[in-house]
Design a protein around this motif. Structure first.
Motif, PDB file in Angstrom:
ATOM      1  N   ALA A  54       7.237   4.304   3.510  1.00 30.63           N
ATOM      2  CA  ALA A  54       6.321   4.569   4.602  1.00 30.63           C
ATOM      3  C   ALA A  54       5.088   4.146   4.486  1.00 30.63           C
ATOM      4  CB  ALA A  54       6.264   6.247   4.925  1.00 30.63           C
ATOM      5  N   GLU A  55       4.425   4.251   3.358  1.00 33.16           N
ATOM      6  CA  GLU A  55       3.222   3.608   2.962  1.00 33.16           C
ATOM      7  C   GLU A  55       3.270   2.175   3.300  1.00 33.16           C
ATOM      8  OE1 GLU A  55       2.657   5.987  -0.811  1.00 33.16           O
ATOM      9  OE2 GLU A  55       0.580   5.486  -0.311  1.00 33.16           O
ATOM     10  N   ALA A  56       4.345   1.432   2.720  1.00 30.74           N
ATOM     11  CA  ALA A  56       4.148  -0.092   2.994  1.00 30.74           C
ATOM     12  C   ALA A  56       4.015  -0.438   4.281  1.00 30.74           C
ATOM     13  CB  ALA A  56       5.471  -0.426   1.970  1.00 30.74           C
ATOM     14  N   ARG A  93      -0.840  -2.839  -5.230  1.00 28.33           N
ATOM     15  CA  ARG A  93       0.222  -1.911  -5.009  1.00 28.33           C
ATOM     16  C   ARG A  93       1.130  -2.267  -4.122  1.00 28.33           C
ATOM     17  NH1 ARG A  93      -2.314   3.367  -3.642  1.00 28.33           N
ATOM     18  NH2 ARG A  93      -0.518   4.298  -4.587  1.00 28.33           N
ATOM     19  N   PHE A  94       0.822  -2.866  -2.822  1.00 33.55           N
ATOM     20  CA  PHE A  94       1.571  -3.277  -1.814  1.00 33.55           C
ATOM     21  C   PHE A  94       2.450  -4.397  -2.370  1.00 33.55           C
ATOM     22  CE2 PHE A  94       2.815  -3.972   2.566  1.00 33.55           C
ATOM     23  CZ  PHE A  94       2.783  -5.263   2.807  1.00 33.55           C
ATOM     24  N   GLU A  95       1.923  -5.364  -2.789  1.00 29.34           N
ATOM     25  CA  GLU A  95       2.803  -6.419  -3.476  1.00 29.34           C
ATOM     26  C   GLU A  95       3.876  -6.003  -4.587  1.00 29.34           C
ATOM     27  OE1 GLU A  95       2.837  -9.507  -2.792  1.00 29.34           O
ATOM     28  OE2 GLU A  95       1.190  -9.416  -1.250  1.00 29.34           O
ATOM     29  N   THR A  96       3.302  -4.958  -5.239  1.00 28.33           N
ATOM     30  CA  THR A  96       4.370  -4.197  -6.481  1.00 28.33           C
ATOM     31  C   THR A  96       5.635  -3.745  -5.770  1.00 28.33           C
ATOM     32  OG1 THR A  96       2.548  -3.812  -7.712  1.00 28.33           O
ATOM     33  CG2 THR A  96       4.515  -2.650  -8.170  1.00 28.33           C
ATOM     34  N   HIS A  97       5.432  -2.775  -4.577  1.00 27.84           N
ATOM     35  CA  HIS A  97       6.355  -2.433  -3.723  1.00 27.84           C
ATOM     36  C   HIS A  97       7.270  -3.570  -3.271  1.00 27.84           C
ATOM     37  CE1 HIS A  97       8.565   0.512  -1.141  1.00 27.84           C
ATOM     38  NE2 HIS A  97       8.575  -0.538  -0.295  1.00 27.84           N
ATOM     39  N   ALA A 150       3.116   1.100   6.610  1.00 23.81           N
ATOM     40  CA  ALA A 150       1.876   1.286   7.224  1.00 23.81           C
ATOM     41  C   ALA A 150       0.915   0.290   6.969  1.00 23.81           C
ATOM     42  CB  ALA A 150       1.460   2.784   6.835  1.00 23.81           C
ATOM     43  N   LEU A 151       1.096  -0.543   5.837  1.00 25.53           N
ATOM     44  CA  LEU A 151       0.215  -1.498   5.459  1.00 25.53           C
ATOM     45  C   LEU A 151       0.437  -2.823   6.023  1.00 25.53           C
ATOM     46  CD1 LEU A 151      -0.444  -0.418   1.838  1.00 25.53           C
ATOM     47  CD2 LEU A 151      -2.122  -0.114   3.840  1.00 25.53           C
ATOM     48  N   PHE A 152       1.694  -3.031   6.621  1.00 28.47           N
ATOM     49  CA  PHE A 152       2.189  -4.254   6.971  1.00 28.47           C
ATOM     50  C   PHE A 152       0.992  -5.198   7.811  1.00 28.47           C
ATOM     51  CE2 PHE A 152       5.834  -3.860   5.260  1.00 28.47           C
ATOM     52  CZ  PHE A 152       6.981  -3.900   5.962  1.00 28.47           C
ATOM     53  N   HIS A 153       0.334  -4.674   8.882  1.00 32.32           N
ATOM     54  CA  HIS A 153      -0.458  -5.257   9.738  1.00 32.32           C
ATOM     55  C   HIS A 153      -1.731  -5.708   8.830  1.00 32.32           C
ATOM     56  CE1 HIS A 153       1.614  -4.565  13.279  1.00 32.32           C
ATOM     57  NE2 HIS A 153       2.227  -3.505  12.762  1.00 32.32           N
ATOM     58  N   ALA A 154      -2.283  -4.867   8.081  1.00 32.17           N
ATOM     59  CA  ALA A 154      -3.430  -5.008   7.323  1.00 32.17           C
ATOM     60  C   ALA A 154      -3.207  -6.237   6.227  1.00 32.17           C
ATOM     61  CB  ALA A 154      -3.991  -3.748   6.686  1.00 32.17           C
ATOM     62  N   ALA A 155      -1.754  -6.150   5.782  1.00 26.32           N
ATOM     63  CA  ALA A 155      -1.705  -7.150   4.787  1.00 26.32           C
ATOM     64  C   ALA A 155      -1.327  -8.402   5.360  1.00 26.32           C
ATOM     65  CB  ALA A 155      -0.103  -6.740   3.930  1.00 26.32           C
ATOM     66  N   LEU A 156      -0.832  -8.351   6.564  1.00 23.83           N
ATOM     67  CA  LEU A 156      -0.646  -9.717   7.191  1.00 23.83           C
ATOM     68  C   LEU A 156      -1.907 -10.303   7.700  1.00 23.83           C
ATOM     69  CD1 LEU A 156       1.147 -11.685   8.740  1.00 23.83           C
ATOM     70  CD2 LEU A 156       0.914 -10.025  10.858  1.00 23.83           C
ATOM     71  N   ASP A 157      -2.714  -9.474   7.854  1.00 23.90           N
ATOM     72  CA  ASP A 157      -4.142  -9.957   8.467  1.00 23.90           C
ATOM     73  C   ASP A 157      -5.148 -10.107   7.303  1.00 23.90           C
ATOM     74  OD1 ASP A 157      -3.599  -7.894  11.401  1.00 23.90           O
ATOM     75  OD2 ASP A 157      -3.364 -10.049  11.038  1.00 23.90           O
ATOM     76  N   GLY A 158      -4.729  -9.937   6.012  1.00 27.67           N
ATOM     77  CA  GLY A 158      -5.485 -10.372   5.022  1.00 27.67           C
ATOM     78  C   GLY A 158      -6.798  -9.019   4.723  1.00 27.67           C
ATOM     79  N   GLU A 159      -6.326  -8.018   5.209  1.00 34.00           N
ATOM     80  CA  GLU A 159      -7.411  -6.860   5.474  1.00 34.00           C
ATOM     81  C   GLU A 159      -7.353  -5.858   4.353  1.00 34.00           C
ATOM     82  OE1 GLU A 159     -10.216  -6.439   7.596  1.00 34.00           O
ATOM     83  OE2 GLU A 159      -9.667  -8.069   9.248  1.00 34.00           O
ATOM     84  N   LEU A 160      -6.251  -5.990   3.354  1.00 34.37           N
ATOM     85  CA  LEU A 160      -6.029  -5.115   2.168  1.00 34.37           C
ATOM     86  C   LEU A 160      -7.355  -5.297   1.110  1.00 34.37           C
ATOM     87  CD1 LEU A 160      -2.303  -4.893   1.600  1.00 34.37           C
ATOM     88  CD2 LEU A 160      -3.747  -3.377   3.029  1.00 34.37           C
ATOM     89  N   ASP A 161      -7.873  -4.206   0.490  1.00 37.53           N
ATOM     90  CA  ASP A 161      -8.618  -4.355  -0.702  1.00 37.53           C
ATOM     91  C   ASP A 161      -7.713  -4.790  -1.702  1.00 37.53           C
ATOM     92  OD1 ASP A 161      -8.312  -1.179  -0.420  1.00 37.53           O
ATOM     93  OD2 ASP A 161      -7.979  -1.794  -2.583  1.00 37.53           O
ATOM     94  N   ALA A 162      -8.344  -5.285  -2.846  1.00 37.63           N
ATOM     95  CA  ALA A 162      -7.478  -5.961  -3.863  1.00 37.63           C
ATOM     96  C   ALA A 162      -6.497  -4.780  -4.382  1.00 37.63           C
ATOM     97  CB  ALA A 162      -8.677  -6.263  -5.214  1.00 37.63           C
ATOM     98  N   LEU A 163      -6.862  -3.645  -4.780  1.00 39.23           N
ATOM     99  CA  LEU A 163      -6.170  -2.567  -5.510  1.00 39.23           C
ATOM    100  C   LEU A 163      -4.993  -2.390  -4.459  1.00 39.23           C
ATOM    101  CD1 LEU A 163      -5.475  -0.644  -7.943  1.00 39.23           C
ATOM    102  CD2 LEU A 163      -7.126   0.940  -6.532  1.00 39.23           C
ATOM    103  N   THR A 164      -5.132  -1.987  -3.276  1.00 37.70           N
ATOM    104  CA  THR A 164      -4.212  -1.552  -2.384  1.00 37.70           C
ATOM    105  C   THR A 164      -3.318  -2.876  -2.311  1.00 37.70           C
ATOM    106  OG1 THR A 164      -5.747  -0.296  -1.183  1.00 37.70           O
ATOM    107  CG2 THR A 164      -3.498  -0.673  -0.213  1.00 37.70           C
ATOM    108  N   GLY A 165      -3.670  -4.143  -2.071  1.00 38.96           N
ATOM    109  CA  GLY A 165      -2.852  -5.225  -2.322  1.00 38.96           C
ATOM    110  C   GLY A 165      -2.212  -5.379  -3.305  1.00 38.96           C
TER     111      GLY A 165
END
Lengths: 268, 168
Positions: A8-10, A29-33, A12-27
């Motif tokens: 669910a969290e991942a 964690r996202f990549e890890t998932h 929720a982050l799809f669009h921000a990840a796609l648009d390069g808007e994730l901060d380093a830490l969240t990014g």
């Protein structure tokens, strides 16, 4: 150790990840998932394909030559080489002359336009706050009497400045009795909206009172009109009244600026 | 003399008004406002500053000339901040479905033009003008959270429309 993010969290982050808007830490964690989740990876790939297809396939319209030519003709009427083509929607030329004072026609306008063009060119390599403020200050010095368009202490001479230029009527109040002298007024622009500015002074401190129509669609947005790059040491007091939003901006201290607001609100 | 960002201004105006001569009017008016109010430019992205003026000019123009379009209802289900996870995850029933096949330019443009205005502007500014969320928030005068929500909704509506187009 940071907990892993779930599906669910991942998502929720799809669009921000796609648009390069994730901060380093969240990014991270996202990549890890994503590295461990084929389902999310597949979903994300579909979103990315959609985005790419839009970017590559949809039309990014260029301004037609006729629009460019008509624009040059209406902004620089004295210097337009050719008459405006008759199939271009005619722009009411009278409007330009109405707001220009005689001193700004011709060469001065050309210079101001060229200068504004220079600043509007987005050169990311030199887009530092320092460069911006120097260039901005330089450009503004080209504008005659940039602080006020009208210097007068009488509200009856400040008010007409706004007539026909903006579609709301900002009250111009004389607050000399409370120690705030009316200096003049000008038109300005904040947060993408036209603003009337009524300028006051207490001793050596100038107070800009920005007035805009109340923004019903900017739900609770607390942004001040003083954007990034303005030195700290400015205070802002904000209120709304009669369908209009007000921001008083000054290097005056907060207590006296609050007095200014009270004086303004208390006076009819 | 060059007028930088004129193409970006016209592009946004045309995607908002969806008519070339209206877009021309909007751009003329917006550039005049930009020149008039240049004293208020505080530095930062010139493109964002200009497109905010274009956007507001376009909305003012549409309110004055085509009020029914402004009242166009936004698709229901937009809670403003969440993403509809169930629909997103279940859009592809067939696990073998490859990445979506391409539509032609005309079909794509029509899908975008059919989006509600508030979604369309976010999509155009993101995908066609490559603006950041913060810049889009400035141009549209909305909070970043709203931009994110509208962009997600726009992409979802594009996906739904795409599927309908493919089925033809």
């Amino acid at each position: 150790m940071m907990p892993d993010i779930d599906h669910a969290e991942a998502h929720a982050l799809f669009h921000a990840a796609l648009d390069g808007e994730l901060d380093a830490l969240t990014g991270l964690r996202f990549e890890t998932h994503m590295a461990a989740c084929p389902a999310c990876t597949a979903d994300y790939a579909r979103l990315k394909a959609l985005s790419t297809a839009i970017r590559d396939g949809a039309t990014r319209h260029a301004a037609p030559d006729a629009v460019r030519a008509a624009l040059m003709a209406s902004l620089l009427p004295q210097e337009a080489a050719a008459p405006v083509s008759t199939n271009v929607v005619p722009f009411p030329a009278g409007r330009l002359q109405r707001w220009l004072r005689p001193a700004t026609t011709g060469f001065a306008l050309g210079a101001a336009l060229a200068a504004s063009v220079a600043v509007l060119v987005d050169n990311r390599a030199t887009d530092t706050a320092v460069a911006d403020s120097i260039v901005t200050a330089h450009i503004r010095a080209l504008q005659p009497g940039h602080l006020t368009d009208v210097q007068i202490s009488d509200q009856h001479q400040v008010k007409p400045l706004f007539d026909g230029k903006i579609d709301f009527a900002p009250p111009v109040k004389e607050l000399g009795e409370q120690g705030f002298d009316l200096v003049g007024g000008r038109l300005d622009y904040i947060n993408g909206h036209e603003a009337a500015v009524v300028v006051y002074r207490r001793k050596l401190h100038m107070i800009d009172l920005f007035v805009t129509r109340a923004a019903h669609d900017r739900a609770g947005q607390e942004t001040a009109p003083v954007a990034a790059g303005t030195p700290s040491g400015y205070n802002v007091k904000r209120w709304s009244a009669g369908g209009q939003d007000y921001w008083a901006v000054s290097d005056l201290n907060r207590a006296e600026l609050a007095d200014f607001a009270k004086a303004w609100q208390g006076r009819q | 003399m060059a007028l930088p960002h004129l193409d970006a201004a016209y592009n946004l105006a045309l995607w908002l008004t969806r008519d070339p001569s209206d877009a021309a009017d909007v751009v003329q008016e917006a550039m005049l406002r930009a020149l008039r109010f240049f004293g208020g430019y505080r530095g930062g992205s010139g493109k964002s500053w200009l497109l905010a003026i274009v956007r507001n000019t376009a909305f003012d123009w549409m309110k004055a000339n085509r009020p029914s379009e402004i009242m166009q209802p936004i698709a229901t289900g937009d809670d403003g901040f969440g993403i509809d996870l169930e629909n997103f995850a279940s859009e592809e029933d067939d696990p073998e479905t490859a990445l979506i096949r391409s539509l032609d330019r005309r079909q794509l443009d029509r899908l975008i033009a059919d989006l509600p205005t508030e979604f369309r502007e976010c999509l155009v500014l993101r995908e066609l003008e490559d603006m950041s969320y913060k810049e889009i928030a400035h141009v549209t005068g909305t909070p970043i959270g709203t931009v994110m929500s509208r962009l997600a909704r726009a992409r979802k509506l594009m996906r739904n429309g795409w599927t309908r187009e493919e089925a033809r």
